[in-house]
Design an enzyme around this catalytic site. Structure first.
Site, short mmCIF file in Angstrom:
data_model
loop_
_atom_site.label_atom_id
_atom_site.label_comp_id
_atom_site.label_asym_id
_atom_site.label_seq_id
_atom_site.Cartn_x
_atom_site.Cartn_y
_atom_site.Cartn_z
N LYS A 185 5.80 -14.09 3.24
CA LYS A 185 6.34 -15.07 2.29
C LYS A 185 7.71 -14.91 2.15
CE LYS A 185 4.46 -17.06 -0.58
NZ LYS A 185 4.48 -18.61 -0.54
N TYR B 215 0.98 -1.15 -0.05
CA TYR B 215 0.08 0.06 -0.13
C TYR B 215 0.94 1.17 0.04
CZ TYR B 215 -4.55 -2.51 0.84
OH TYR B 215 -5.50 -3.25 0.77
N ASP C 91 -4.53 -7.38 5.34
CA ASP C 91 -5.78 -7.04 4.59
C ASP C 91 -6.54 -8.29 4.32
OD1 ASP C 91 -7.87 -5.65 3.60
OD2 ASP C 91 -6.73 -4.54 1.90
N ASP D 115 0.10 -17.98 2.25
CA ASP D 115 -0.90 -19.00 1.66
C ASP D 115 -1.27 -19.88 2.72
OD1 ASP D 115 1.80 -19.78 1.51
OD2 ASP D 115 1.80 -20.76 -0.40
N ASP E 44 -10.04 -10.32 6.58
CA ASP E 44 -11.35 -10.58 6.12
C ASP E 44 -11.75 -12.11 6.11
OD1 ASP E 44 -11.53 -7.80 5.69
OD2 ASP E 44 -12.10 -7.97 3.54
#
Length: 361
Positions: A193, A138, A249, A225, A253
């Site tokens: 990662k 971001y 982010d 992942d 969710d």
């Protein structure tokens, strides 16, 4: 009696409804005069009228307030020339200008709420995702490059300062919690990662360095992942998760979906001197004005606000009010007094709000 100024932006869509609901519950719990809500303009609708998503006087009000309560922002089709949404820009501007570097998303299964994870319907999901809020992918906001309409590029930025402070925030938070439901161990899980990209290997290394100052807190790691699988299979093993901006982010969710959805998921964006609190959901313009929205996410965001203010100001009364509101919400849902529509009930925004206020008595 201390009084706290709360910069309040209702925003767009269902924002005004859920904000008014949260204000009513917060006032009921804290008593009249404790919280002074200062109503300020901002959002996509205000941008259409005025050309400004965050007016200067609104920013000044937020900067000078004790805390910020935000409803929701965004309207369909209201976008900038580059196609990005105007509504998102409101809290993004506040985030960067006020340096709200820690996005805090509690993932907690409330009483009476059925989780899609059937093995955990009786409880056992109670962790917090701490998302680095100002860097990562971001950091390229507004600065990405499109070349000859053939190649688009955005940069991923991870700094020592940014990672150190969000990692420290996560370990400090874990020190105040009771540990993971599965084993009671206070633990910070680093989501990255690091096996693929140097930026994430750097993020992990800095988290390790910060961990050295917290010998009583465990640390473990999960690739972005793999953690999506673990959050579904063994969510009770998590206490605090810290992640880069984009990964945080996404997984926050996913976590919200396991405990009932966005309509009951609170969030806080917290810095060293300022903090903003809002429901994790969007503005839902399709149901705006119908009294159909669930106010629970914004009410619980208000609970987070009270706890932050209480800790910051040494005000035990605010912490007590926060506990009472959270317990009242749990009672209302567990006893089926007023179940909002997104949880399978039929209660309106007003009915849920009134039921929570009555449960406070």
């Amino acid at each position: 009696m201390a009084q706290y100024r709360i910069a309040t932006i209702e925003g767009d869509g269902i924002g005004p409804e859920v904000t008014q609901a949260a204000m009513a519950v917060l006032t009921e719990a804290c008593g009249a005069g404790t919280l002074a809500f200062e109503m300020l303009e901002g959002g996509a609708g205000h941008y259409v009228k005025s050309g400004a998503v965050l007016p200067d006087d609104t920013f000044a009000g937020c900067r000078d307030a004790d805390a910020i309560l935000h409803g929701a922002a965004g309207l369909p089709g209201v976008v900038y020339p580059d196609g990005t949404e105007v509504g998102n820009d409101l809290h993004l501007r506040l985030r960067f200008r006020l340096d709200l570097y820690a996005n805090v998303r509690p993932i907690k299964l409330l009483p009476g709420v059925l989780s899609p994870l059937r093995a955990f319907e009786g409880g056992g999901i109670d962790y917090v995702i701490v998302r680095e809020n100002t860097e990562g992918l971001y950091a390229s906001r507004g600065a990405g490059v499109v070349l000859r309409d053939e190649i688009a590029s955005d940069s991923l930025v991870v700094t020592r300062k940014g990672t150190e402070r969000v990692a420290r925030f996560a370990f400090d938070l874990a020190a105040r919690r009771q540990g993971a439901p599965r084993d009671g161990q206070r633990r910070v899980t680093v989501c990255d990662k690091a096996n693929i990209l140097r930026s994430y290997a750097f993020f992990r290394r800095i988290c390790d360095e910060v961990h050295a100052g917290y010998p009583d807190i465990a640390i473990d790691y999960a690739y972005a992942d793999a953690i999506t699988v673990h959050m579904l299979k063994r969510p009770d093993s998590y206490d605090v998760i810290v992640a880069e901006n984009m990964f945080g982010d996404i997984i926050s969710d996913l976590g919200a979906a396991t405990v009932g959805g966005m309509g009951i998921s609170p969030s806080g964006e917290i810095g060293d001197g300022h903090a903003l609190f809002q429901g994790a959901h969007g503005s839902a313009p399709d149901i705006a004005g119908q009294n159909a929205a669930s106010p629970i996410a914004t009410v619980l965001s208000g609970v987070m606000m009270l706890r932050w203010l209480g800790q910051r100001n040494g005000d035990a009364a605010l912490a007590s009010a926060a506990d009472r509101i959270e317990a009242a919400v749990g009672t209302v849902l567990a006893e089926g007094r007023a179940v909002p529509r997104d949880l399978g009930g039929a209660a309106s925004c007003t009915e849920v709000t009134d039921a929570v206020r009555r449960a406070l008595a």
